[in-house]
Design a protein around this motif. Structure first.
Motif, mmCIF file in Angstrom:
data_model
loop_
_atom_site.group_PDB
_atom_site.id
_atom_site.type_symbol
_atom_site.label_atom_id
_atom_site.label_comp_id
_atom_site.label_asym_id
_atom_site.label_seq_id
_atom_site.Cartn_x
_atom_site.Cartn_y
_atom_site.Cartn_z
ATOM 1 N N VAL A 198 0.826 -1.220 0.000
ATOM 2 C CA VAL A 198 0.000 0.000 0.000
ATOM 3 C C VAL A 198 0.854 1.261 0.000
ATOM 4 C CG1 VAL A 198 -1.958 -1.090 1.149
ATOM 5 C CG2 VAL A 198 -0.266 0.119 2.517
ATOM 6 N N ALA A 200 3.218 1.616 -2.074
ATOM 7 C CA ALA A 200 3.830 1.526 -3.403
ATOM 8 C C ALA A 200 5.229 0.941 -3.325
ATOM 9 C CB ALA A 200 3.857 2.887 -4.103
ATOM 10 N N GLN A 206 3.032 -6.610 -4.360
ATOM 11 C CA GLN A 206 2.785 -5.504 -5.284
ATOM 12 C C GLN A 206 3.129 -5.896 -6.718
ATOM 13 O OE1 GLN A 206 3.158 -1.481 -4.587
ATOM 14 N NE2 GLN A 206 2.395 -1.431 -6.627
ATOM 15 N N ARG A 207 4.214 -6.627 -6.873
ATOM 16 C CA ARG A 207 4.587 -7.098 -8.211
ATOM 17 C C ARG A 207 3.444 -7.925 -8.798
ATOM 18 N NH1 ARG A 207 7.188 -3.900 -9.950
ATOM 19 N NH2 ARG A 207 9.395 -3.546 -9.672
ATOM 20 N N ARG A 209 0.270 -7.794 -7.921
ATOM 21 C CA ARG A 209 -0.902 -6.957 -8.183
ATOM 22 C C ARG A 209 -0.768 -6.216 -9.490
ATOM 23 N NH1 ARG A 209 -1.710 -3.308 -3.098
ATOM 24 N NH2 ARG A 209 -3.434 -2.514 -4.323
ATOM 25 N N SER A 210 0.434 -5.661 -9.746
ATOM 26 C CA SER A 210 0.537 -4.891 -10.983
ATOM 27 C C SER A 210 0.536 -5.807 -12.208
ATOM 28 C CB SER A 210 1.737 -3.947 -10.971
ATOM 29 O OG SER A 210 2.892 -4.610 -10.609
ATOM 30 N N ALA A 213 -3.108 -6.593 -12.766
ATOM 31 C CA ALA A 213 -3.854 -5.445 -13.276
ATOM 32 C C ALA A 213 -3.574 -5.210 -14.755
ATOM 33 C CB ALA A 213 -3.497 -4.198 -12.468
ATOM 34 N N LYS A 214 -2.360 -5.578 -15.168
ATOM 35 C CA LYS A 214 -1.968 -5.358 -16.554
ATOM 36 C C LYS A 214 -2.546 -6.424 -17.476
ATOM 37 C CE LYS A 214 2.261 -4.226 -15.936
ATOM 38 N NZ LYS A 214 3.662 -3.945 -15.860
ATOM 39 N N TYR A 216 -4.922 -8.938 -16.491
ATOM 40 C CA TYR A 216 -6.226 -9.482 -16.054
ATOM 41 C C TYR A 216 -6.146 -10.968 -15.731
ATOM 42 C CZ TYR A 216 -7.497 -5.059 -18.109
ATOM 43 O OH TYR A 216 -7.530 -3.729 -18.412
#
Lengths: 254, 248
Positions: A198, A200, A206-207, A209-210, A213-214, A216
């Motif tokens: 959270v 960043a 986080q890796r 999650r991104s 997100a990129k 799907y």
């Protein structure tokens, strides 16, 4: 009736099948199978993660090396006869235990930024080690209290001062009680480092999650992330139990 | 059972008649998903307000139509316009080739870019000047992808939402934030506590265009709306709305 010549399963034959090895080898096998059978997307996910894994380890190691001394100090403070120190340590434990780690992270990184700005890594280490320092303080306190009073009385009567009694007589014995729960706290800490995403911070979570997100590819990404967390916490828990065995050396000889 | 069916049938017919009446009175129903401030959002009284509602109302007025903006969830907003439940979608819809196959679009009424916001004191002018710096954005947002594609050599930090990235920009932890132009303009020009410290550094050349959506084949309506948009532009109403909602 079982004929005698039939080989019966000896206890030691089954020793390698336990919860730990089942989970670890299951996880490794799952990871391996996914990546060989479907290199696209699973291997893509996996190759996106190494630097995140490094950040996760960095945060964990730094937090452990701050939280354990902090926990020791807190534990000593909690059993201190000095009222001021005792009150300080107890208040710290009460406050920190009552605030969720996620809120602490937000507070240190975003809320306190109004007054002083610390980097993501520093905020993460401060938040996690403050939080776990409080929990560990209780573990240290319980471990020290579990050593019989006769030990310290004997040490004192032999001319040890209070500091020497604590560090040469009480703590070495208390370690055996303290280590398993402290080890568990360290494992919990490694898992909780996933909260730093959270801020960043590019950690493992986080890796993932991104990447999700990129692309799907939520199922694929979080399956890999879960397997990796599982594998490293299992390895860590083996390390803790190995240390436990070493410390229990004298108990076993009896 | 029969009675339920009859009640249902009655409700349908009555609903149809109401709809028919609305259409007969030339009152067009506009669907908008009010979750994108300042493009469209709910005010304290839960009315749909923002740039899009105001814009479509002005366009309709110029075209001699009257409209009623309704709060419709994004999920199924296209299905509804296709089925004729409402006439127009005004909800920050980007015109894409896939959508143009299924619906008719008006001429673009607004173009979004990816905008890079920095602190007032800094003078970054393009991605190249951000080499070795840190750019923040919202996780999974198109801005992040634009920044990655630019290959500027900057570190990219992905936040849970744009607000947190803007906060970190104020706190000097990152050097720039990339996001959709309405959001960027809102922070840089309008939002108190931010507008005096941040500035628009640069934006991407290629943009996405918003258009109003109508059912395929309603050429008459598209024509009317296009004329309305042109009139809104010619009369300077668009400028007012941009200033009012987007601080442009």
């Amino acid at each position: 009736m079982v004929p005698e010549r039939v080989a019966k399963a000896e206890k030691k034959d089954w020793a390698f099948i336990n919860a730990w090895s089942l989970s670890l080898f299951g996880a490794i096998a799952a990871l391996f199978t996914l990546c060989t059978l479907w290199p696209e997307p699973y291997l893509d996910v996996l190759s996106f993660l190494p630097d995140g894994l490094f950040v996760t380890f960095e945060v964990t190691v730094l937090s452990i090396s701050c939280a354990v001394p902090l926990g020791l100090l807190t534990g000593l403070g909690r059993i201190s006869k000095n009222r001021a120190i005792n009150l300080l340590a107890s208040t710290y434990v009460e406050i920190i235990r009552g605030i969720p780690l996620l809120v602490q992270i937000f507070y240190i990184y975003y809320a306190l930024a109004k007054f002083l700005q610390v980097s993501g890594l520093t905020s993460a280490v401060i938040a996690i080690s403050f939080c776990y320092g409080a929990y560990m303080g209780e573990v240290f306190r319980a471990g020290i209290m579990a050593i019989s009073k006769g030990q310290s009385e004997a040490a004192r009567s032999l001319g040890f001062n209070r500091f020497q009694t604590m560090f040469y007589v009480i703590l070495p014995q208390a370690w055996r009680t303290i280590l398993p729960p402290v080890g568990n706290e360290c494992i919990a800490m490694l898992k909780d480092t996933s909260l730093v995403s959270v801020m960043a911070m590019p950690d493992l979570m986080q890796r993932g999650r991104s990447f999700a997100a990129k692309t799907y590819l939520y199922f694929e990404t979080y399956t890999i992330i879960a397997l990796i967390y599982l594998i490293i916490t299992l390895l860590l828990s083996k390390g803790v139990s190995f240390m436990e065995t070493r410390l229990n050396y004298y108990d076993k000889r009896k | 059972m029969m009675r339920t069916l009859r009640a249902l049938l009655f409700a349908l017919v009555a609903g149809g008649m109401l709809c028919g009446n609305a259409l007969a009175a030339d009152k067009l129903i506009v669907a908008s998903d009010p979750t994108w401030p300042p493009i469209e959002f709910l005010d304290a009284q839960k009315n749909v307000v923002g740039f899009d509602p105001d814009y479509i109302t002005a366009v309709a007025k110029e075209a001699g139509l009257s409209v009623e903006v309704r709060n419709i969830a994004w999920d199924g907003i296209f299905a509804g316009v296709g089925a004729g439940t409402y006439d127009i979608v005004a909800s920050g819809v980007s015109i894409t080739p896939e959508r143009e196959k299924a619906f008719d679009f008006t001429i673009p009424y607004y173009t979004v870019h990816q905008i890079v916001v920095t602190r007032k004191a800094d003078s970054y002018a393009d991605f190249a000047s951000l080499k070795g710096k840190t750019i923040g954005g919202q996780i999974g947002n198109t801005g992040i992808r634009v920044a990655e594609k630019a290959k500027s050599g900057a570190t990219i930090k992905e936040y849970d939402d744009v607000g947190l990235a803007m906060q970190d920009l104020l706190n000097n932890r990152i050097d720039a934030v990339i996001c959709d132009s309405p959001v960027a303009l809102y922070y840089a020009n309008k939002k108190e506590g931010f507008n005096d410290k941040l500035r628009i550094a640069f934006h991407t050349p290629e943009g996405e265009s918003f258009g109003f959506v109508v059912r395929k084949g309603r050429k008459d309506l598209v024509e009317k709306l296009n004329k309305g948009i042109e009139a809104v532009r010619a009369k300077g109403i668009e400028k007012e709305l941009l200033a009012k909602w987007l601080g442009e």
